[in-house]
Motif scaffolding. Structure first.
Motif, PDB file in Angstrom:
ATOM      1  N   MET A 211      -7.483   7.529 -14.762  1.00  0.00           N
ATOM      2  CA  MET A 211      -6.088   7.946 -14.797  1.00  0.00           C
ATOM      3  C   MET A 211      -5.314   7.383 -13.603  1.00  0.00           C
ATOM      4  O   MET A 211      -4.180   6.936 -13.738  1.00  0.00           O
ATOM      5  N   SER A 212      -5.953   7.391 -12.410  1.00  0.00           N
ATOM      6  CA  SER A 212      -5.297   6.834 -11.223  1.00  0.00           C
ATOM      7  C   SER A 212      -4.988   5.356 -11.407  1.00  0.00           C
ATOM      8  O   SER A 212      -3.914   4.881 -11.032  1.00  0.00           O
ATOM      9  N   VAL A 213      -5.952   4.634 -11.965  1.00  0.00           N
ATOM     10  CA  VAL A 213      -5.753   3.195 -12.153  1.00  0.00           C
ATOM     11  C   VAL A 213      -4.608   2.956 -13.134  1.00  0.00           C
ATOM     12  O   VAL A 213      -3.742   2.097 -12.917  1.00  0.00           O
ATOM     13  N   LEU A 214      -4.581   3.745 -14.210  1.00  0.00           N
ATOM     14  CA  LEU A 214      -3.477   3.613 -15.179  1.00  0.00           C
ATOM     15  C   LEU A 214      -2.137   3.882 -14.506  1.00  0.00           C
ATOM     16  O   LEU A 214      -1.150   3.170 -14.730  1.00  0.00           O
ATOM     17  N   LEU A 215      -2.121   4.916 -13.647  1.00  0.00           N
ATOM     18  CA  LEU A 215      -0.901   5.258 -12.930  1.00  0.00           C
ATOM     19  C   LEU A 215      -0.456   4.099 -12.050  1.00  0.00           C
ATOM     20  O   LEU A 215       0.723   3.714 -12.028  1.00  0.00           O
ATOM     21  N   LEU A 216      -1.430   3.513 -11.336  1.00  0.00           N
ATOM     22  CA  LEU A 216      -1.107   2.390 -10.459  1.00  0.00           C
ATOM     23  C   LEU A 216      -0.547   1.223 -11.269  1.00  0.00           C
ATOM     24  O   LEU A 216       0.452   0.602 -10.880  1.00  0.00           O
ATOM     25  N   LEU A 217      -1.172   0.924 -12.408  1.00  0.00           N
ATOM     26  CA  LEU A 217      -0.692  -0.181 -13.242  1.00  0.00           C
ATOM     27  C   LEU A 217       0.744   0.071 -13.677  1.00  0.00           C
ATOM     28  O   LEU A 217       1.599  -0.819 -13.644  1.00  0.00           O
TER      29      LEU A 217
ATOM     30  N   LEU B  48       3.005   1.914 -12.122  1.00  0.00           N
ATOM     31  CA  LEU B  48       3.912   1.774 -10.982  1.00  0.00           C
ATOM     32  C   LEU B  48       4.127   0.307 -10.622  1.00  0.00           C
ATOM     33  O   LEU B  48       5.242  -0.105 -10.294  1.00  0.00           O
ATOM     34  N   LEU B  49       3.056  -0.487 -10.701  1.00  0.00           N
ATOM     35  CA  LEU B  49       3.178  -1.924 -10.430  1.00  0.00           C
ATOM     36  C   LEU B  49       4.158  -2.559 -11.406  1.00  0.00           C
ATOM     37  O   LEU B  49       5.032  -3.342 -11.028  1.00  0.00           O
ATOM     38  N   LEU B  50       4.002  -2.189 -12.668  1.00  0.00           N
ATOM     39  CA  LEU B  50       4.861  -2.756 -13.715  1.00  0.00           C
ATOM     40  C   LEU B  50       6.321  -2.393 -13.455  1.00  0.00           C
ATOM     41  O   LEU B  50       7.205  -3.256 -13.460  1.00  0.00           O
ATOM     42  N   VAL B  51       6.558  -1.103 -13.204  1.00  0.00           N
ATOM     43  CA  VAL B  51       7.932  -0.658 -12.977  1.00  0.00           C
ATOM     44  C   VAL B  51       8.532  -1.358 -11.764  1.00  0.00           C
ATOM     45  O   VAL B  51       9.659  -1.857 -11.806  1.00  0.00           O
ATOM     46  N   THR B  52       7.744  -1.429 -10.673  1.00  0.00           N
ATOM     47  CA  THR B  52       8.250  -2.072  -9.466  1.00  0.00           C
ATOM     48  C   THR B  52       8.575  -3.540  -9.711  1.00  0.00           C
ATOM     49  O   THR B  52       9.620  -4.031  -9.290  1.00  0.00           O
ATOM     50  N   ALA B  53       7.667  -4.226 -10.410  1.00  0.00           N
ATOM     51  CA  ALA B  53       7.886  -5.651 -10.676  1.00  0.00           C
ATOM     52  C   ALA B  53       9.158  -5.847 -11.493  1.00  0.00           C
ATOM     53  O   ALA B  53      10.011  -6.676 -11.142  1.00  0.00           O
ATOM     54  N   VAL B  54       9.306  -5.062 -12.555  1.00  0.00           N
ATOM     55  CA  VAL B  54      10.499  -5.199 -13.397  1.00  0.00           C
ATOM     56  C   VAL B  54      11.751  -4.882 -12.588  1.00  0.00           C
ATOM     57  O   VAL B  54      12.744  -5.603 -12.636  1.00  0.00           O
TER      58      VAL B  54
ATOM     59  N   THR C 224       0.832  -1.207   0.000  1.00  0.00           N
ATOM     60  CA  THR C 224       0.000   0.000   0.000  1.00  0.00           C
ATOM     61  C   THR C 224       0.865   1.255   0.000  1.00  0.00           C
ATOM     62  O   THR C 224       0.412   2.329  -0.354  1.00  0.00           O
ATOM     63  N   GLN C 225       2.123   1.106   0.410  1.00  0.00           N
ATOM     64  CA  GLN C 225       3.062   2.231   0.402  1.00  0.00           C
ATOM     65  C   GLN C 225       3.238   2.822  -0.991  1.00  0.00           C
ATOM     66  O   GLN C 225       3.518   3.997  -1.148  1.00  0.00           O
ATOM     67  N   MET C 226       3.123   1.958  -1.986  1.00  0.00           N
ATOM     68  CA  MET C 226       3.464   2.427  -3.328  1.00  0.00           C
ATOM     69  C   MET C 226       2.281   3.049  -4.060  1.00  0.00           C
ATOM     70  O   MET C 226       2.444   3.629  -5.106  1.00  0.00           O
ATOM     71  N   PHE C 227       1.088   2.910  -3.494  1.00  0.00           N
ATOM     72  CA  PHE C 227      -0.068   3.428  -4.208  1.00  0.00           C
ATOM     73  C   PHE C 227      -0.099   4.943  -4.144  1.00  0.00           C
ATOM     74  O   PHE C 227       0.121   5.521  -3.092  1.00  0.00           O
TER      75      PHE C 227
END
Lengths: 279, 331
Positions: free
Chosen positions: B303-309, B311-317, A112-115
């Motif tokens: 837009m928020s959901v796109l942003l989250l996706l 960030l998830l992608l970048v973090t995972a990679v 949740t920190q990253m959201f």
């Protein structure tokens, strides 16, 4: 081990420049807060033409700063106390027990920190408004709503830091307490908590700073009566005439509680960050 | 290592109530042991659910609705629009999508520069302050000031310094050094990117400093001593021992800095207000504006959901790449 001259000189130059960079706004804040208005309305001057403490009296009249101060204190204080207590329980469970879903819990909490905050803001805003309409419980615009929101901001980080701290308290200590007939909760409060005081202080400082400095939710979720310093301080700057000396005086006044607290307790906070970051 | 899931049963049962009032709720000991960790976690879980997970779900639902100001009182009644909000957000030929894409690139550039500079300054300061010298403790306290100051107080001060007519920056740049012909604007136009970056680095580098200092304490002294005996100079020791040893710390640090900077709302909001100049239009401000100023929550949520996706992608990679790097480094 003797450092070469090049190293010493690089160090001297670098650290001096950096200290200048860091202290520049501090100098501006302090000096401008002691200047008469004509000094801050014209071109900047390093040395004030006159010296006055008037801004420090005026700030309370231009905007209801005392009310904002009170709101910030209540919100940040309550959020800190709640989040520390809740984090202590959660970290104790993770540190001392093996249970199903432990990994899922820690990963979820940490992620949740990253959201982005903006992602929660819109839905929370609507949820609070709708809960208010449906039940009459005023969450939107109330201190309670803000406290509830803030205490979850520091929670993941607090739990993470406390797990590290509790892990460093020898298990034999609370196991002995259990053997002596203490219940698990008594073992937690009699043995583990006292031994982890530095970590708990660190977490409290962090939680307080987080709540004291938050702007986004404060600006959307407060109204006239519950406005915190984060929003209230902009009151000096949105008028046609910007009383920069008062803005600076007010900034200094609202900074003093956290900076003083931080400098007093920084040893703990740094140690806490260390335990969390470099495990 | 012993865990408390199965403490010696004899002792547990032998533990006498000790003359205290019997507790109101007496579950069988075994059940209590199993449920205890969950009870301890319950408050944290509930809060995470209420403030993070449920809103996230709601946000995703919202992104599929046409949620304008007319439906704020009863957002459930807002009509479904399917993927329209997403299509609007990523239609880069239309104004909304084009602005979002622009804001995205600004944010990426800003984040890369800010994180890079924060890391560089923080690491250099930590390395230089590894050894004791006179005034080290004081300097350390000074360096922590930007971290301790409330964001708005610090950023308001910077905004005062960046004022065109009354600010310190123009006084130095124009009046004292004569570097520019006229007083430049810092908070509007292209310069606003520089202003934002300066404030962000000023505020952010002490965190890197703290974490790197912590990491330095974990490097055994013997390594430096051995290197010194082998004839390695100070600079060589920094390059060969200090920096490589910091790698695991840096991997966490850079990720955390990246996420914080990318999502930063407070700095641009206090510096520029509700709508940032184009050159410094960070994505969080952009979404805020799309939602709360033009009152279209549906598009803002998409837009928020796109942003989250993203960030998830970048973090995972990032995690994948760094963990692979770590594995090969260990071999």
């Amino acid at each position: 081990m003797a450092a070469p001259r090049s190293f010493l000189w690089s160090r001297r130059i670098f650290l001096t420049l950096l200290a200048g960079f860091v202290l520049l706004p501090v100098y501006v804040m302090v000096s401008s807060s002691l200047k008469p208005l004509q000094d801050v309305s014209g071109s900047f001057r390093w040395m004030p033409s006159g010296f006055t403490v008037r801004p420090y009296f005026d700030i309370w009249k231009t905007v209801p700063l005392a009310d904002y101060f009170m709101n910030s204190l209540i919100v940040a204080g309550a959020a800190t106390v709640c989040s520390v207590v809740i984090a202590v329980f959660a970290a104790y469970a993770v540190s001392r027990y093996r249970f199903r879903g432990k990994r899922v819990f820690t990963v979820t909490v940490l992620s949740t920190q990253m959201f982005p905050g903006i992602l929660f803001l819109l839905p929370l805003f609507l949820i609070y408004v709708n809960v208010g309409n449906a039940t009459g419980i005023a969450l939107f615009g109330s201190r309670a709503g803000l406290i509830l929101t803030y205490l979850t901001f520091s929670l993941p980080f607090s739990i993470w830091m406390l797990i590290g701290y509790f892990d460093s308290v020898p298990r034999e200590l609370d196991e002995a307490a259990l053997v002596d007939g203490c219940g698990p909760l008594r073992a937690l409060f009699r043995v583990v908590v006292p031994a982890a005081i530095p970590g708990i202080v660190a977490v409290a400082v962090y939680a307080f700073m987080t709540a004291w400095g938050e702007v986004l939710f404060a600006s959307v979720m407060t109204n006239e009566t519950t406005r915190t310093l984060a929003v209230g301080l902009q009151g000096y700057a949105t008028q046609n005439d910007v009383y920069w000396n008062q803005v600076m005086a007010a900034s200094l006044v609202v900074s003093i509680p956290v900076v003083a607290g931080f400098l007093l307790l920084q040893r703990y906070l740094v140690a806490g960050l260390t335990a969390g970051a470099v495990k | 290592m012993t865990t408390l899931t199965t403490p010696p049963p004899s002792k547990e049962r032998a533990a006498p109530p000790g003359g205290k009032r019997p507790s109101r709720l007496r579950l069988p000991a075994r059940l209590r042991r199993v449920s205890l960790p969950y009870l301890l976690l319950l408050p944290a879980l509930l809060l995470e659910l209420v403030v993070h997970l449920i809103p996230m779900g709601v946000g995703i639902v919202m992104s599929f609705k046409e949620l304008t100001q007319f439906f704020i009182r009863d957002w459930g009644a807002a009509p479904w629009t399917g993927l329209d909000n997403y299509k609007l957000s990523v239609d880069f030929d239309a104004p909304v999508g084009e602005a979002l894409l622009h804001s995205f690139f600004v944010t990426v550039a800003f984040t890369v520069l800010s994180v890079g500079l924060c890391w560089l300054i923080g690491t250099a300061a930590a390395v230089f302050m590894q050894e004791h010298f006179r005034g080290r403790g004081l300097l350390r306290a000074v360096f922590l000031i930007p971290y301790a100051l409330p964001v708005y107080a610090a950023v308001i001060t910077w905004s005062f310094m960046f004022q065109r007519d009354t600010g310190l920056i123009n006084h130095v740049v124009h009046d004292q050094l004569g570097l520019t012909d006229s007083r430049p604007f810092w908070l509007i136009g292209d310069n606003s990117f520089v202003a934002l970056l300066t404030v962000s680095v000023w505020k952010g580098w002490p965190f890197a400093f703290l974490i790197v200092m912590a990491g330095l304490q974990n490097i055994p002294k013997e390594q430096y001593e051995a290197a010194a005996i082998d004839g390695a100079g100070m600079w060589q020791q920094v390059r060969r021992i200090t920096l490589p040893s910091l790698r695991p710390v840096n991997q966490v640090l850079v990720l955390v800095l990246f996420l914080w900077t990318f999502n930063d709302f407070n700095t641009p909001y206090v510096l520029f207000g509700k709508s940032a100049p184009e050159a410094a239009d960070l994505i969080s401000i952009h979404i805020y504006q799309s939602s709360f100023v033009t009152w279209n929550f549906g598009t803002g949520s998409a837009m928020s959901v796109l942003l989250l996706l993203f960030l998830l992608l970048v973090t995972a990679v990032y995690l994948l790449v760094t963990s692979r790097g770590r594995k090969t480094a260990d071999v």
